[in-house]
Write a protein that holds these residues in place. Structure first.
Motif, PDB file in Angstrom:
ATOM      1  N   SER A   1       1.076   4.289  -2.937  1.00 36.70           N
ATOM      2  CA  SER A   1       0.970   5.704  -2.598  1.00 36.70           C
ATOM      3  C   SER A   1       2.200   6.464  -3.099  1.00 36.70           C
ATOM      4  CB  SER A   1       0.830   5.809  -1.081  1.00 36.70           C
ATOM      5  OG  SER A   1       1.000   7.110  -0.670  1.00 36.70           O
ATOM      6  N   HIS A   2       3.367   5.876  -2.858  1.00 32.79           N
ATOM      7  CA  HIS A   2       4.635   6.477  -3.293  1.00 32.79           C
ATOM      8  C   HIS A   2       4.638   6.663  -4.819  1.00 32.79           C
ATOM      9  CE1 HIS A   2       9.027   7.090  -3.066  1.00 32.79           C
ATOM     10  NE2 HIS A   2       9.074   6.380  -4.174  1.00 32.79           N
ATOM     11  N   ALA A   3       4.140   5.641  -5.538  1.00 32.04           N
ATOM     12  CA  ALA A   3       4.128   5.694  -7.006  1.00 32.04           C
ATOM     13  C   ALA A   3       3.189   6.798  -7.502  1.00 32.04           C
ATOM     14  CB  ALA A   3       3.712   4.341  -7.578  1.00 32.04           C
TER      15      ALA A   3
ATOM     16  N   GLN B   1      12.666   7.945   1.957  1.00 31.03           N
ATOM     17  CA  GLN B   1      13.412   9.210   1.880  1.00 31.03           C
ATOM     18  C   GLN B   1      12.552  10.287   1.222  1.00 31.03           C
ATOM     19  OE1 GLN B   1      17.446   8.882   0.775  1.00 31.03           O
ATOM     20  NE2 GLN B   1      17.602  10.977   0.046  1.00 31.03           N
ATOM     21  N   CYS B   2      12.708  11.512   1.689  1.00 29.59           N
ATOM     22  CA  CYS B   2      11.853  12.621   1.232  1.00 29.59           C
ATOM     23  C   CYS B   2      11.858  12.755  -0.291  1.00 29.59           C
ATOM     24  CB  CYS B   2      12.350  13.918   1.864  1.00 29.59           C
ATOM     25  SG  CYS B   2      11.331  15.331   1.439  1.00 29.59           S
ATOM     26  N   LEU B   3      10.661  12.851  -0.860  1.00 31.88           N
ATOM     27  CA  LEU B   3      10.557  13.037  -2.309  1.00 31.88           C
ATOM     28  C   LEU B   3      10.822  14.488  -2.701  1.00 31.88           C
ATOM     29  CD1 LEU B   3       7.384  10.902  -3.209  1.00 31.88           C
ATOM     30  CD2 LEU B   3       9.717  10.541  -4.010  1.00 31.88           C
TER      31      LEU B   3
ATOM     32  N   GLN C   1      13.376  13.918  14.729  1.00 32.14           N
ATOM     33  CA  GLN C   1      13.318  12.578  15.314  1.00 32.14           C
ATOM     34  C   GLN C   1      12.365  11.684  14.521  1.00 32.14           C
ATOM     35  OE1 GLN C   1      12.094  14.618  18.758  1.00 32.14           O
ATOM     36  NE2 GLN C   1      10.181  13.488  18.916  1.00 32.14           N
ATOM     37  N   ASN C   2      12.430  10.391  14.775  1.00 31.96           N
ATOM     38  CA  ASN C   2      11.556   9.477  14.055  1.00 31.96           C
ATOM     39  C   ASN C   2      11.447   8.175  14.845  1.00 31.96           C
ATOM     40  OD1 ASN C   2       9.976   8.414  11.952  1.00 31.96           O
ATOM     41  ND2 ASN C   2      11.242   9.467  10.427  1.00 31.96           N
ATOM     42  N   ILE C   3      10.347   7.494  14.641  1.00 32.61           N
ATOM     43  CA  ILE C   3      10.138   6.226  15.350  1.00 32.61           C
ATOM     44  C   ILE C   3       9.724   5.158  14.348  1.00 32.61           C
ATOM     45  CG2 ILE C   3       8.826   5.026  17.153  1.00 32.61           C
ATOM     46  CD1 ILE C   3       8.396   7.605  18.563  1.00 32.61           C
ATOM     47  N   ARG C   4      10.286   3.972  14.489  1.00 33.61           N
ATOM     48  CA  ARG C   4       9.856   2.810  13.712  1.00 33.61           C
ATOM     49  C   ARG C   4       9.427   1.728  14.694  1.00 33.61           C
ATOM     50  NH1 ARG C   4       9.968   5.952   9.695  1.00 33.61           N
ATOM     51  NH2 ARG C   4      11.275   5.593   7.883  1.00 33.61           N
ATOM     52  N   VAL C   5       8.694   0.733  14.172  1.00 33.74           N
ATOM     53  CA  VAL C   5       8.268  -0.369  15.038  1.00 33.74           C
ATOM     54  C   VAL C   5       8.693  -1.696  14.394  1.00 33.74           C
ATOM     55  CG1 VAL C   5       5.937  -0.273  14.042  1.00 33.74           C
ATOM     56  CG2 VAL C   5       6.262  -1.416  16.195  1.00 33.74           C
TER      57      VAL C   5
ATOM     58  N   GLU D   1       0.843  -1.212   0.000  1.00 35.70           N
ATOM     59  CA  GLU D   1       0.000   0.000   0.000  1.00 35.70           C
ATOM     60  C   GLU D   1       0.876   1.260   0.000  1.00 35.70           C
ATOM     61  OE1 GLU D   1      -2.623  -1.087   3.311  1.00 35.70           O
ATOM     62  OE2 GLU D   1      -4.250  -0.471   1.971  1.00 35.70           O
ATOM     63  N   TRP D   2       1.981   1.198   0.770  1.00 33.55           N
ATOM     64  CA  TRP D   2       2.922   2.335   0.743  1.00 33.55           C
ATOM     65  C   TRP D   2       3.467   2.520  -0.678  1.00 33.55           C
ATOM     66  CZ3 TRP D   2       7.952   2.066  -0.894  1.00 33.55           C
ATOM     67  CH2 TRP D   2       8.618   3.303  -0.898  1.00 33.55           C
ATOM     68  N   LYS D   3       3.792   1.387  -1.310  1.00 33.80           N
ATOM     69  CA  LYS D   3       4.385   1.433  -2.647  1.00 33.80           C
ATOM     70  C   LYS D   3       3.438   2.128  -3.641  1.00 33.80           C
ATOM     71  CE  LYS D   3       7.263  -1.653  -5.279  1.00 33.80           C
ATOM     72  NZ  LYS D   3       7.637  -3.013  -5.577  1.00 33.80           N
TER      73      LYS D   3
HETATM   74  C1  HEM Z   1      13.193  21.145   4.378  1.00 33.31           C
HETATM   75  C2  HEM Z   1      12.089  20.523   4.034  1.00 33.31           C
HETATM   76  C3  HEM Z   1      11.840  19.068   4.242  1.00 33.31           C
HETATM   77  C4  HEM Z   1      12.492  18.155   5.019  1.00 33.31           C
HETATM   78  C5  HEM Z   1      13.698  18.386   5.926  1.00 33.31           C
HETATM   79  C6  HEM Z   1      11.831  16.883   4.840  1.00 33.31           C
HETATM   80  C7  HEM Z   1      12.188  15.708   5.471  1.00 33.31           C
HETATM   81  C8  HEM Z   1      11.584  14.490   5.272  1.00 33.31           C
HETATM   82  C9  HEM Z   1      11.929  13.271   5.958  1.00 33.31           C
HETATM   83  C10 HEM Z   1      12.950  13.159   7.082  1.00 33.31           C
HETATM   84  C11 HEM Z   1      11.175  12.280   5.443  1.00 33.31           C
HETATM   85  C12 HEM Z   1      11.214  10.811   5.854  1.00 33.31           C
HETATM   86  C13 HEM Z   1      10.169  10.485   6.879  1.00 33.31           C
HETATM   87  C14 HEM Z   1      10.319   9.073   7.404  1.00 33.31           C
HETATM   88  O1  HEM Z   1      11.354   8.447   7.218  1.00 33.31           O
HETATM   89  O2  HEM Z   1       9.379   8.625   8.089  1.00 33.31           O
HETATM   90  C15 HEM Z   1      10.338  12.866   4.426  1.00 33.31           C
HETATM   91  C16 HEM Z   1       9.449  12.160   3.654  1.00 33.31           C
HETATM   92  C17 HEM Z   1       8.646  12.763   2.728  1.00 33.31           C
HETATM   93  N1  HEM Z   1       8.559  14.111   2.414  1.00 33.31           N
HETATM   94 FE1  HEM Z   1       9.741  15.544   3.087  1.00 33.31          FE
HETATM   95  N2  HEM Z   1      10.793  17.041   3.949  1.00 33.31           N
HETATM   96  C18 HEM Z   1      10.766  18.361   3.567  1.00 33.31           C
HETATM   97  C19 HEM Z   1       9.865  18.960   2.707  1.00 33.31           C
HETATM   98  C20 HEM Z   1       8.887  18.304   2.055  1.00 33.31           C
HETATM   99  C21 HEM Z   1       7.909  18.928   1.208  1.00 33.31           C
HETATM  100  C22 HEM Z   1       7.814  20.432   0.937  1.00 33.31           C
HETATM  101  C23 HEM Z   1       7.132  17.932   0.708  1.00 33.31           C
HETATM  102  C24 HEM Z   1       5.950  18.012  -0.233  1.00 33.31           C
HETATM  103  C25 HEM Z   1       5.662  19.012  -0.977  1.00 33.31           C
HETATM  104  C26 HEM Z   1       7.641  16.680   1.229  1.00 33.31           C
HETATM  105  C27 HEM Z   1       7.158  15.435   0.902  1.00 33.31           C
HETATM  106  C28 HEM Z   1       7.613  14.257   1.443  1.00 33.31           C
HETATM  107  C29 HEM Z   1       7.073  12.964   1.083  1.00 33.31           C
HETATM  108  C30 HEM Z   1       5.998  12.706   0.036  1.00 33.31           C
HETATM  109  C31 HEM Z   1       7.723  12.017   1.891  1.00 33.31           C
HETATM  110  C32 HEM Z   1       7.477  10.524   1.959  1.00 33.31           C
HETATM  111  C33 HEM Z   1       8.146   9.751   0.873  1.00 33.31           C
HETATM  112  C34 HEM Z   1       7.583   8.333   0.856  1.00 33.31           C
HETATM  113  O3  HEM Z   1       7.330   7.733   1.915  1.00 33.31           O
HETATM  114  O4  HEM Z   1       7.374   7.872  -0.230  1.00 33.31           O
HETATM  115  N3  HEM Z   1       8.692  16.937   2.045  1.00 33.31           N
HETATM  116  N4  HEM Z   1      10.601  14.227   4.350  1.00 33.31           N
END
Ligand code: HEM
Length: 485
Positions: free
Chosen positions: A121-123, A430-432, A353-357, A117-119
């Motif tokens: 959403s990510h796609a 990792q952040c998209l 910070q972040n938490i996993r299970v 389901e994550w996959k």
């Molecule tokens: C300085 C700005 C940002 C930082 C430092 C940041 C940081 C992060 C981090 C640490 C994660 C990983 C979360 C996890 O491992 O649980 C993440 C995931 C994500 N972020 Fe960012 N984020 C930023 C801005 C944004 C913005 C502006 C958007 C959208 C417009 C965004 C969209 C996403 C998405 C979609 C994911 C999840 C990717 C996935 O699970 O497929 N982020 N972000």
């Protein structure tokens, strides 16, 4: 049965050579109410990151505790992070922790689920973050000018942070739904009335429910559910528009709606016509984008205002750009600017910070035993709690000046591993928006230093992290600016 299960797990752990990590010195070793209350108190005083760091200084890189009855392994050991955040490791996830606590607000999506389901959403989300969709700064420039107009030109004190957040509410509106929500103009569309408060209440409620864990029934649900409903009503306005658009153009060309590609929602609506899927994704994208890039920019300005030599060096680089267009290529070549952003994200990570299970019985490679080097057994349900803020200031990685802002540490090939520096996470989740966020920050800071020849701090308090999902400076960004002309 519980006794049998405990013994069976202990046997499994011993066979794998595992040893327990150092144990937190609890006053309540059964339910762990003490550690929960202490952290709650630290959060209320904006001291939670300080408290995490103090504990790592006391117990080492990995220690364990009981919090509200759950076993928690706290670790900033890069070897452990590498395993938990690894792309191939399906032993760790987030769903059991988040989905049931957050679903009434944001449903099923990349923030709440694991696996296939994550996959999906990510796609759905990924194409909208392609470079071709995020590299046009025209609207950013237009909106940034409104912020510049608010800044006093006589050098008087000004809190920049709320204006940067307004800028980002509007910019996120444009990127997510194709419409600004009128924060800067002061003329929001009618359907946004009450939305921001509802969104904040809905979001905070999710955080509280996760923090309360088995005690989440203590949180009154009525007002939270009303906030969730109001947020959905707001999102549905845009989802309905995107679906209408999809319908209208459905039969053109090869059956695809012409892309309104700069907009996340329209981009996703090309891939699915399912209303609740679209709503869940867009609410979750709002959560991921709220106050993230805005906090980063506010933090960079805080750094510049408090470090005149850094400001001077950066302004020299900005002036050298002259009349050249500020595109990805040019901004990316501004080495000092990129180092300033990287170093700001190290000292002030927006996601601290972040938490996993543990989704099944599994093993962490290190942190156990007297020397802290033996593997640690983590039965299914164990929480793994990490602090990027503490990791980013670990003297073993960064040296004795770990607490100092030193952009030059990134010169000359210094490169921490992917699990020593994690402002945008790592692995699958990792952040998209990493490129989008850093390039927009590069653009805004460059433009600011073109328009203003000096930025001074008007606040002698240190940065104080106010932590919800993300961290921002609790004291705002009080500065005075001198126009360049
Ligand atoms: C300085 C700005 C940002 C930082 C430092 C940041 C940081 C992060 C981090 C640490 C994660 C990983 C979360 C996890 O491992 O649980 C993440 C995931 C994500 N972020 Fe960012 N984020 C930023 C801005 C944004 C913005 C502006 C958007 C959208 C417009 C965004 C969209 C996403 C998405 C979609 C994911 C999840 C990717 C996935 O699970 O497929 N982020 N972000």
């Amino acid at each position: 049965y519980r006794v049998y299960l405990t013994q069976a797990l202990q046997l499994k752990a011993r066979r794998a050579g595992c040893q327990p990590a150092t144990r937190y010195k609890h006053k309540d070793p059964i339910f762990g109410l003490d550690i929960f209350l202490k952290m709650g108190n630290a959060m209320a005083k904006n001291q939670s990151l300080v408290e995490h760091r103090r504990r790592y200084d006391t117990y080492g890189h990995t220690y364990e505790a009981i919090s509200l009855g759950s076993r928690v392994i706290f670790s900033i050991h890069p070897e452990n992070l590498k395993v938990v955040w690894s792309k191939n490791n399906t032993d760790w996830g987030i769903q059991p922790l988040r989905l049931h606590n957050m679903a009434p607000f944001c449903g099923t999506g990349f923030i709440t689920v694991d696996g296939p389901e994550w996959k999906q959403s990510h796609a759905l989300l990924k194409p909208a973050f392609h470079k071709s969709n995020i590299s046009d700064f025209t609207s950013l420039e237009e909106n940034l000018r409104i912020v510049f107009d608010q800044i006093p030109k006589d050098g008087s004190k000004f809190d920049l942070q709320p204006w940067i957040f307004k800028l980002y509410l509007d910019m996120n509106g444009l990127f997510l739904f194709g419409e600004s929500i009128g924060m800067l103009s002061g003329a929001p569309p009618v359907h946004t009335e009450g939305f921001l408060d509802a969104f904040q209440a809905g979001f905070n409620g999710c955080g509280l429910r996760i923090a309360l864990g088995p005690l989440n029934f203590l949180m009154p649900k009525g007002s939270w559910l009303r906030a969730c409903k109001k947020t959905h009503k707001f999102a549905d306005v845009y989802v309905d528009r995107a679906l209408e658009y999809r319908e209208k153009h459905h039969l053109t060309q090869d059956g695809q709606a012409p892309p309104k590609q700069y907009t996340l929602l329209y981009n996703m609506a090309q891939q699915t016509g399912n209303k609740s899927v679209l709503r869940d994704q867009i609410v979750q994208a709002m959560m991921a984008s709220t106050e993230t890039t805005g906090s980063l920019i506010s933090n960079i300005v805080h750094v510049l205002a408090n470090n005149p030599p850094v400001f001077a060096a950066l302004r020299a680089e900005v002036l050298a750009v002259g009349e050249e267009a500020l595109d990805f290529n040019r901004l990316g070549r501004m080495e000092y600017l990129q180092n300033v952003i990287t170093e700001t994200l190290r000292l002030y990570p927006v996601f601290p910070q972040n938490i996993r299970v543990a989704l099944k019985d599994t093993i962490l490679p290190t942190g156990g035993g007297l020397g802290g080097t033996a593997p640690v057994f983590a039965p299914a349900g164990t929480l793994f709690d990490t602090s990027f803020a503490a990791l980013h200031r670990d003297k073993n990685i960064w040296g004795p000046d770990a607490d100092e802002f030193r952009a030059s540490r990134w010169n000359g090939g210094f490169k921490p591993t992917r699990f020593e520096y994690m402002p945008f996470g790592a692995g699958l989740r990792q952040c998209l928006a990493q490129e989008k966020a850093t390039m927009e920050a590069s653009y805004i800071i460059t433009r600011m230093l073109q328009e203003f020849k000096d930025i001074k701090s008007e606040d002698d308090r240190p940065y104080q992290a106010q932590v919800a999902l993300t961290a921002k400076n609790a004291n705002g960004c009080l500065v005075s600016l001198t126009p360049a002309t």
